[in-house]
Design a protein around this motif. Structure first.
Motif, PDB file in Angstrom:
ATOM      1  N   TYR A 130       0.842  -1.201   0.000  1.00 13.91           N
ATOM      2  CA  TYR A 130       0.000   0.000   0.000  1.00 13.91           C
ATOM      3  C   TYR A 130       0.874   1.247   0.000  1.00 13.91           C
ATOM      4  N   ALA A 131       1.917   1.250   0.851  1.00  8.66           N
ATOM      5  CA  ALA A 131       2.809   2.399   0.946  1.00  8.66           C
ATOM      6  C   ALA A 131       3.510   2.657  -0.390  1.00  8.66           C
ATOM      7  N   GLU A 132       3.959   1.600  -1.049  1.00 12.80           N
ATOM      8  CA  GLU A 132       4.646   1.775  -2.334  1.00 12.80           C
ATOM      9  C   GLU A 132       3.713   2.384  -3.374  1.00 12.80           C
ATOM     10  N   ALA A 133       2.495   1.873  -3.442  1.00 13.50           N
ATOM     11  CA  ALA A 133       1.530   2.408  -4.414  1.00 13.50           C
ATOM     12  C   ALA A 133       1.230   3.877  -4.127  1.00 13.50           C
ATOM     13  N   LEU A 134       1.117   4.225  -2.863  1.00 14.73           N
ATOM     14  CA  LEU A 134       0.831   5.604  -2.484  1.00 14.73           C
ATOM     15  C   LEU A 134       2.022   6.514  -2.789  1.00 14.73           C
ATOM     16  N   GLN A 135       3.226   6.034  -2.503  1.00 18.55           N
ATOM     17  CA  GLN A 135       4.420   6.830  -2.770  1.00 18.55           C
ATOM     18  C   GLN A 135       4.586   7.114  -4.264  1.00 18.55           C
ATOM     19  N   ARG A 136       4.189   6.174  -5.101  1.00 15.34           N
ATOM     20  CA  ARG A 136       4.312   6.377  -6.555  1.00 15.34           C
ATOM     21  C   ARG A 136       3.367   7.478  -7.036  1.00 15.34           C
ATOM     22  N   VAL A 137       2.251   7.642  -6.353  1.00 14.42           N
ATOM     23  CA  VAL A 137       1.338   8.736  -6.696  1.00 14.42           C
ATOM     24  C   VAL A 137       1.854  10.059  -6.139  1.00 14.42           C
ATOM     25  N   GLN A 138       2.366  10.024  -4.905  1.00 19.10           N
ATOM     26  CA  GLN A 138       2.835  11.246  -4.262  1.00 19.10           C
ATOM     27  C   GLN A 138       4.142  11.760  -4.847  1.00 19.10           C
ATOM     28  N   HIS A 139       4.967  10.845  -5.378  1.00 18.55           N
ATOM     29  CA  HIS A 139       6.285  11.220  -5.900  1.00 18.55           C
ATOM     30  C   HIS A 139       6.487  10.611  -7.289  1.00 18.55           C
ATOM     31  N   PRO A 140       5.710  11.046  -8.260  1.00 13.45           N
ATOM     32  CA  PRO A 140       5.793  10.439  -9.602  1.00 13.45           C
ATOM     33  C   PRO A 140       7.139  10.641 -10.286  1.00 13.45           C
ATOM     34  N   ARG A 238       1.395  16.841  21.906  1.00 10.67           N
ATOM     35  CA  ARG A 238       1.695  17.537  20.665  1.00 10.67           C
ATOM     36  C   ARG A 238       0.744  17.071  19.577  1.00 10.67           C
ATOM     37  N   VAL A 239       0.385  18.001  18.695  1.00 14.44           N
ATOM     38  CA  VAL A 239      -0.425  17.656  17.539  1.00 14.44           C
ATOM     39  C   VAL A 239       0.428  17.870  16.298  1.00 14.44           C
ATOM     40  N   LEU A 240       0.449  16.863  15.419  1.00 11.38           N
ATOM     41  CA  LEU A 240       1.179  16.933  14.153  1.00 11.38           C
ATOM     42  C   LEU A 240       0.151  17.078  13.038  1.00 11.38           C
ATOM     43  N   LEU A 241       0.266  18.155  12.279  1.00  7.59           N
ATOM     44  CA  LEU A 241      -0.654  18.426  11.182  1.00  7.59           C
ATOM     45  C   LEU A 241       0.061  18.132   9.876  1.00  7.59           C
ATOM     46  N   HIS A 242      -0.437  17.169   9.123  1.00 12.13           N
ATOM     47  CA  HIS A 242       0.221  16.725   7.897  1.00 12.13           C
ATOM     48  C   HIS A 242      -0.377  17.452   6.696  1.00 12.13           C
ATOM     49  N   THR A 243       0.494  18.142   5.940  1.00  9.54           N
ATOM     50  CA  THR A 243       0.069  18.896   4.764  1.00  9.54           C
ATOM     51  C   THR A 243       0.947  18.522   3.580  1.00  9.54           C
ATOM     52  N   LEU A 244       0.651  19.091   2.426  1.00  8.79           N
ATOM     53  CA  LEU A 244       1.473  18.842   1.246  1.00  8.79           C
ATOM     54  C   LEU A 244       2.891  19.386   1.419  1.00  8.79           C
ATOM     55  N   ASP A 245       3.048  20.396   2.243  1.00  8.47           N
ATOM     56  CA  ASP A 245       4.362  21.008   2.458  1.00  8.47           C
ATOM     57  C   ASP A 245       5.175  20.318   3.539  1.00  8.47           C
ATOM     58  N   GLY A 246       4.622  19.323   4.192  1.00  7.27           N
ATOM     59  CA  GLY A 246       5.341  18.645   5.268  1.00  7.27           C
ATOM     60  C   GLY A 246       4.447  18.505   6.484  1.00  7.27           C
TER      61      GLY A 246
END
Length: 287
Positions: A130-140, A238-246
């Motif tokens: 699942y992670a590999e498939a997702l990474q290929r979309v996020q980092h083409p 702590r709260v971690l907010l995940h965005t496109l920028d990090g």
């Protein structure tokens, strides 16, 4: 021993500092009194307890003696020595997200981790496929080698779920139905991912609940969120907010409370169900 390159205290220093602060309080000493014993200023001691400066073993040993906790010197000094080493994740700087690298350290030291996942399965709960498939979309733009390193980094992060000492963190994940119905990598990958979530949910201290698409709640407005809780209790959540920028880190009490309320409200939706009771089209081998 430096703080992180971002100027943010590292997770290891934060935890040691919080422990020293608790021991000082238990000894009934003010910061000024402890600083006088150490031959430094109260402001310097506060920076040590806040993880904002490196810790010298001689200073830590002296403080423990003043606090009457010589018996703890071995374990605390061992923590100080470990905190001086670069985190294992530094070897993955070429594929680390655009976020302070020690975010992984914050994750590794947490005793409780709460997730909210509106779009995809949370990182720590993903299968490699699942992670590999997702990474290929996020980092083409990445080649197979870089994709493999990204998945390897994630797999090493997931080792926190199997650690022996201290005990693995308590996990509580709230996943939207849409995240389970969205095809990432194909039906076979999704079947494997669902089976993996159910195996995880069978572990002590792990709760994974699914929120149906027909419900509306406050957390929908906040995007992917991760809340971390630590011991000693003197160290703030702590709260971690995940965005496109990090990933952004927020430890302000008002912000943490706001997100906790949002997640609690989503979890209280009557139709939310444990992942073990959820069924999707991926579980039909002919889908």
């Amino acid at each position: 021993m430096p703080v992180s390159r971002s100027g943010r205290p590292t997770a290891a220093l934060l935890l040691i500092g919080a422990r020293l602060r608790e021991l000082r309080a238990a000894a009934g000493l003010s910061a000024r009194e402890a600083a006088d014993e150490l031959g430094t200023s109260a402001s310097t001691l506060h920076r040590m307890e806040g993880g904002r400066v490196g810790l010298k073993p001689a200073h830590v040993r002296r403080l423990l003696t003043v606090y009457g906790r010589e018996a703890d010197a071995g374990s605390v000094l061992a923590d100080v020595e470990r905190a001086s080493r670069p985190g294992w994740w530094q070897a993955y700087r070429d594929v680390l997200p655009r976020s302070p690298a020690d975010l992984i350290g914050l994750e590794e030291h947490a005793q409780v981790i709460r997730f909210y996942a509106p779009a995809v399965v949370p990182d720590l709960l993903q299968t490699p496929a699942y992670a590999e498939a997702l990474q290929r979309v996020q980092h083409p733009e990445d080649d197979d080698g870089r994709i493999a390193r990204r998945v390897e980094l994630l797999t090493r992060r997931q080792a926190v779920l199997d650690r022996a000492e201290p005990a693995p963190p308590v996990l509580w994940a709230l996943v939207e139905e849409a995240a389970l119905r969205r095809r990432v990598g194909g039906p076979e990958v999704m079947r494997g991912q669902l089976a993996h979530l159910r195996r995880l949910a069978g572990r002590p201290g792990v709760t994974i609940r699914v929120v149906p698409m027909r419900t509306l709640h406050t957390a929908l407005m906040c995007g992917p969120v991760q809340l971390l809780r630590y011991r000693p209790a003197g160290l703030p959540d702590r709260v971690l907010l995940h965005t496109l920028d990090g990933t952004e880190v927020n430890e302000a009490q008002d912000a943490v409370t706001q997100y906790l309320i949002a997640l609690d409200s989503a979890a209280s939706v009557p139709s939310s169900a444990p992942i073990t009771e959820w069924r999707t089209e991926w579980e039909d081998p002919g889908a």
